[in-house]
Design a protein around this motif. Structure first.
Motif, PDB file in Angstrom:
ATOM      1  N   ARG A  37      47.577  21.664  18.608  1.00 63.07           N
ATOM      2  CA  ARG A  37      48.781  21.933  19.290  1.00 63.07           C
ATOM      3  C   ARG A  37      48.690  23.718  19.674  1.00 63.07           C
ATOM      4  O   ARG A  37      49.651  24.195  19.935  1.00 63.07           O
ATOM      5  CB  ARG A  37      50.112  21.486  18.777  1.00 63.07           C
ATOM      6  N   GLY A  38      47.694  24.074  19.158  1.00 63.64           N
ATOM      7  CA  GLY A  38      47.558  25.521  19.468  1.00 63.64           C
ATOM      8  C   GLY A  38      48.249  26.307  18.381  1.00 63.64           C
ATOM      9  O   GLY A  38      47.865  27.594  18.612  1.00 63.64           O
ATOM     10  N   ARG A  39      48.395  25.870  17.093  1.00 67.29           N
ATOM     11  CA  ARG A  39      48.948  26.622  16.382  1.00 67.29           C
ATOM     12  C   ARG A  39      47.965  26.868  15.035  1.00 67.29           C
ATOM     13  O   ARG A  39      46.894  25.918  14.764  1.00 67.29           O
ATOM     14  CB  ARG A  39      50.211  26.015  15.676  1.00 67.29           C
ATOM     15  N   SER A  40      48.149  27.862  14.267  1.00 68.30           N
ATOM     16  CA  SER A  40      47.267  28.186  13.059  1.00 68.30           C
ATOM     17  C   SER A  40      47.841  27.488  11.811  1.00 68.30           C
ATOM     18  O   SER A  40      49.148  27.259  11.596  1.00 68.30           O
ATOM     19  CB  SER A  40      47.307  29.736  12.867  1.00 68.30           C
ATOM     20  N   VAL A  41      46.816  27.187  11.056  1.00 68.21           N
ATOM     21  CA  VAL A  41      47.388  26.443   9.875  1.00 68.21           C
ATOM     22  C   VAL A  41      46.187  26.761   8.744  1.00 68.21           C
ATOM     23  O   VAL A  41      44.889  26.883   8.866  1.00 68.21           O
ATOM     24  CB  VAL A  41      46.933  24.742  10.136  1.00 68.21           C
ATOM     25  N   LEU A  42      46.960  26.629   7.517  1.00 62.96           N
ATOM     26  CA  LEU A  42      46.395  26.795   6.179  1.00 62.96           C
ATOM     27  C   LEU A  42      46.408  25.846   5.348  1.00 62.96           C
ATOM     28  O   LEU A  42      47.521  25.139   5.245  1.00 62.96           O
ATOM     29  CB  LEU A  42      46.885  28.246   5.668  1.00 62.96           C
ATOM     30  N   VAL A  43      45.369  25.028   4.947  1.00 61.55           N
ATOM     31  CA  VAL A  43      45.507  24.052   4.020  1.00 61.55           C
ATOM     32  C   VAL A  43      45.204  24.576   2.509  1.00 61.55           C
ATOM     33  O   VAL A  43      44.197  24.839   2.211  1.00 61.55           O
ATOM     34  CB  VAL A  43      44.353  22.851   4.396  1.00 61.55           C
ATOM     35  N   VAL A  44      46.073  24.235   1.641  1.00 61.33           N
ATOM     36  CA  VAL A  44      46.119  24.554   0.473  1.00 61.33           C
ATOM     37  C   VAL A  44      45.688  23.319  -0.419  1.00 61.33           C
ATOM     38  O   VAL A  44      46.504  22.307  -0.348  1.00 61.33           O
ATOM     39  CB  VAL A  44      47.353  25.297  -0.430  1.00 61.33           C
ATOM     40  N   SER A  45      44.671  23.302  -1.393  1.00 59.10           N
ATOM     41  CA  SER A  45      44.374  22.087  -2.003  1.00 59.10           C
ATOM     42  C   SER A  45      43.673  22.283  -3.158  1.00 59.10           C
ATOM     43  O   SER A  45      43.238  23.296  -3.567  1.00 59.10           O
ATOM     44  CB  SER A  45      43.848  21.191  -1.163  1.00 59.10           C
ATOM     45  N   ASN A  46      43.617  20.965  -4.008  1.00 56.48           N
ATOM     46  CA  ASN A  46      42.543  21.269  -5.237  1.00 56.48           C
ATOM     47  C   ASN A  46      41.199  20.812  -4.700  1.00 56.48           C
ATOM     48  O   ASN A  46      41.269  20.470  -3.467  1.00 56.48           O
ATOM     49  CB  ASN A  46      42.926  19.960  -6.409  1.00 56.48           C
ATOM     50  N   PRO A  47      40.199  21.084  -5.538  1.00 53.55           N
ATOM     51  CA  PRO A  47      39.043  20.731  -5.078  1.00 53.55           C
ATOM     52  C   PRO A  47      38.820  19.034  -4.629  1.00 53.55           C
ATOM     53  O   PRO A  47      39.570  18.536  -5.214  1.00 53.55           O
ATOM     54  CB  PRO A  47      37.854  20.718  -6.430  1.00 53.55           C
TER      55      PRO A  47
END
Length: 273
Positions: A24-34
């Motif tokens: 959808r053309g939006r920026s995204v950051l994924v925060v996760s464990n290994p």
């Protein structure tokens, strides 16, 4: 750096959500464990994910993450500790840093295990969920680490490196944290150790601990058809919303949550122009 959407969790739901935010053309950051700490990673064979029979859980997660990365999703490894909504923005504490976004997708799976006696009572008074965040408060003091993930030992090593006397409990099931005004001791498996700090290092925190006021039903995050929760700008997908605990369900909910969060962020951007 601010992003349009922040995704908490790097499993099928979170990766599907990130992919669809980017679509959808939006920026995204994924925060996760290994990735290796995701329960799916340890599955030797996944036979019920349509079109990809017989792959291992690790192979499936690797392919999903590569797909999201190729679409432009950004990633950071870390533990989300709490979040607060101010104005039109969510401010999310990740380890000792702060990330912010107008929309957040909770896709961190389910929190396994109940709180120990004394855990809630002494939170902030000797109980912590992040050694690298709060460790300096206990420099040269006796502490206990209750480790429930492969990375917990690294945090214990950090504490030892700053002079703490560390007692490590590997995945203890029955513990009690005791003290008067502050933590004074912890008992796990019948062993009592005098300590000034207790670090509980679980892979996933309970959603209501991160998002106070979050509505739950039968122990799972309550969502509507757009995967929206009762909190503004917060969406949820995957195992945290209830069963069946299957990859296909998680990926589908991630798709809906990603589209909904992207639309929410876009609407806010138009409003604030």
């Amino acid at each position: 750096m601010a992003h349009d959407v922040l995704v908490i969790g790097g499993g099928p739901a979170g990766l599907s959500a990130a992919l669809n935010v980017r679509a959808r053309g939006r920026s995204v950051l994924v925060v996760s464990n290994p990735p290796e700490e995701n329960p799916l990673w340890r599955a030797e064979r996944v036979d019920n994910y349509i079109g990809l029979p017989g792959v291992s859980g690790g192979e499936l997660l690797t392919a999903m993450r590569r797909h999201a990365e190729d679409a432009g999703a950004e990633f950071r490894q870390g533990k989300v500790l709490n979040a607060v909504h101010m104005g039109d923005t969510w401010y999310v504490s990740v380890d000792s840093d702060m990330e912010n976004a107008p929309a957040v997708i909770l896709a961190a799976g389910i929190s396994r295990g109940k709180k120990f006696p004394g855990e809630a009572e002494f939170l902030g008074r000797g109980v912590s969920y992040c050694a690298t965040c709060d460790g300096m408060l206990y420099r040269n003091k006796p502490v206990a680490v209750l480790g429930y993930s492969d990375s917990a030992q690294h945090e214990a090593d950090f504490l030892a490196g700053i002079g703490c006397s560390v007692t490590y409990f590997d995945r203890p099931k029955d513990c009690v944290i005791s003290g008067k005004d502050r933590v004074e001791s912890v008992t796990c498996g019948g062993e009592t150790v005098p300590v000034e700090g207790v670090f509980l290092l679980r892979p996933t925190m309970a959603p209501t601990d991160i998002f106070p006021g979050l509505a739950v039903e039968n122990g799972h995050v309550a969502v509507d058809g757009k995967m929206a929760t009762n909190l503004p700008g917060l969406f949820a997908a995957g195992d945290c919303t209830g069963g069946p605990l299957q990859v296909s369900k998680a990926a589908g909910e991630g798709l809906v949550a990603g589209q909904s969060a992207a639309a929410y962020a876009a609407a806010l951007a138009r409003k604030n122009k």
